[in-house]
Design an enzyme around this catalytic site. Structure first.
Site, PDB file in Angstrom:
ATOM      1  N   LYS A   1       0.844  -1.200   0.000  1.00  0.00           N
ATOM      2  CA  LYS A   1       0.000   0.000   0.000  1.00  0.00           C
ATOM      3  C   LYS A   1       0.875   1.245   0.000  1.00  0.00           C
ATOM      4  O   LYS A   1       2.057   1.191   0.365  1.00  0.00           O
ATOM      5  CB  LYS A   1      -0.924   0.028   1.226  1.00  0.00           C
ATOM      6  CG  LYS A   1      -0.221   0.085   2.611  1.00  0.00           C
ATOM      7  CD  LYS A   1       0.117   1.468   3.124  1.00  0.00           C
ATOM      8  CE  LYS A   1       0.886   1.444   4.438  1.00  0.00           C
ATOM      9  NZ  LYS A   1       1.649   2.616   4.777  1.00  0.00           N
TER      10      LYS A   1
ATOM     11  N   PRO B   1       9.577  -3.551  -0.993  1.00  0.00           N
ATOM     12  CA  PRO B   1      10.697  -3.070  -0.192  1.00  0.00           C
ATOM     13  C   PRO B   1      10.437  -3.241   1.311  1.00  0.00           C
ATOM     14  O   PRO B   1       9.300  -3.056   1.762  1.00  0.00           O
ATOM     15  CB  PRO B   1      10.789  -1.586  -0.564  1.00  0.00           C
ATOM     16  CG  PRO B   1      10.124  -1.477  -1.894  1.00  0.00           C
ATOM     17  CD  PRO B   1       9.076  -2.540  -1.941  1.00  0.00           C
TER      18      PRO B   1
ATOM     19  N   ASP C   1      -2.040  -2.120  10.736  1.00  0.00           N
ATOM     20  CA  ASP C   1      -2.287  -2.054   9.287  1.00  0.00           C
ATOM     21  C   ASP C   1      -2.832  -3.364   8.714  1.00  0.00           C
ATOM     22  O   ASP C   1      -3.239  -3.403   7.552  1.00  0.00           O
ATOM     23  CB  ASP C   1      -0.979  -1.742   8.536  1.00  0.00           C
ATOM     24  CG  ASP C   1      -0.607  -0.273   8.599  1.00  0.00           C
ATOM     25  OD1 ASP C   1      -1.455   0.534   9.020  1.00  0.00           O
ATOM     26  OD2 ASP C   1       0.531   0.058   8.208  1.00  0.00           O
TER      27      ASP C   1
END
Ligand code: ATP
Length: 291
Positions: A15, A98, A140
């Site tokens: 996201k 990443p 999250d």
């Protein structure tokens, strides 16, 4: 004849935050946030295979733990314990997102694991239950279970689904630095004041289907901490604008920077130029993904 699935594959999408505001610190020490979350087309691939016993994680990433510290392990453990699963599982993680970048890489792997285990072991959980279990892993994770465009409030777990943000050509660049989320929030608390982005206005722009309205309201209060400490973030943002991005911002607590382009050819040229510049360790050209 009944067939039993013994192996499945899941994509775990990253996201970005199109907007990120911090409203204050809650009595429990967590920060109260107000964020616009958007799934993007960068993903890890997880394969789940039943085994006689144990939880075995393998990965092509040399940087991640494969023991109980991996969020994938935590997700399996919570479901296995809750549903008294006595079998085992082998999970392989092909890492593309990443790491420690502000792109919810660990949280999305945990969310994909909740879904994968639920399916593989036929546990029958619906999305709401998976979100409830997910918040125990991280704030999250519930959003990652849901995906798409959403407003996240509370500590990030109070979610409102929004219309999909109109798509764009998205350039994503992660510089070769690691930024600790803890460091960023602690230093934000020490700031006297900061400018709050117009999150309500952004939500309205999304509902109106206006990408320019979204771009005009992009803002992330955490940049007030990270940019003075890590000037490469500002350098990458400016470079994206120079190369034709309509807007550019840091995602989450950083250090990943993204740029929104309206035209494909411009975005492609910018991508090639930034690869040539060599100022970012990882660069992607992608777009938004619907929930
Ligand atoms: P967020 O946007 O939610 O702050 P992030 O992109 O900043 O997330 P992650 O990539 O999730 O950060 O990684 C944070 C830390 O979590 C890493 O240092 C890593 O060791 C640990 N971690 C545990 N499991 C995973 C996983 N499956 N993938 C990535 N990181 C993981």
């Amino acid at each position: 004849m009944t067939t039993h699935t013994t192996k499945i594959e899941k994509k775990a999408y990253a996201k970005i935050n199109l907007g990120l505001d911090v409203l204050g610190v809650l009595p429990n020490g967590y920060h109260e946030v107000k964020m616009v979350m958007q799934t993007v087309g960068i993903y890890d691939v997880l394969t789940f295979e039943k085994a006689a016993e144990g939880i075995v994680i393998t990965t092509d990433s040399g940087e991640l733990p494969t023991n109980e510290d991996n969020l994938i392990y935590k997700a399996v453990k919570l479901l296995f314990d809750k549903y008294n699963v006595t079998e085992g599982v082998r999970i392989h993680l092909e890492k593309h997102i990443p790491i420690a970048a502000g792109m919810a890489g660990g949280s999305t792997d945990a969310a994909a694991t909740l879904k994968g285990i639920n399916e593989l072991f036929c546990l029958g959980c619906d999305e709401e239950e998976l979100k409830e279990i997910g918040v125990k892993i991280g704030a999250d994770v519930p959003y990652c279970v849901m995906g798409g465009t959403a407003l996240a409030e509370g500590i990030g777990e109070k979610l409102t689904a929004l219309m999909p943000t109109p798509n764009c050509h998205l350039l994503v660049a992660k510089p070769d630095i690691n930024v600790s989320t803890k460091y960023v929030y602690e230093h934000l608390d020490a700031l006297e004041s900061y400018e709050h982005p117009d999150i309500d206005g952004m939500v309205q722009a999304i509902e109106d289907g206006s990408l320019t309205g979204v771009v005009q309201r992009m803002g992330n209060v955490l940049q007030d901490v990270t940019i003075p400490a890590y000037p490469i973030i500002e350098t990458l943002k400016e470079r994206m604008i120079e190369l034709g991005a309509a807007g550019s911002m840091m995602s989450g607590s950083g250090p990943t920077v993204f740029g929104i382009f309206y035209e494909e050819a411009r975005a492609q040229e910018a991508y090639e130029q930034m690869v040539q510049d060599g100022q970012a360790k990882q660069i992607f050209l992608t777009g938004f993904v619907k929930g």
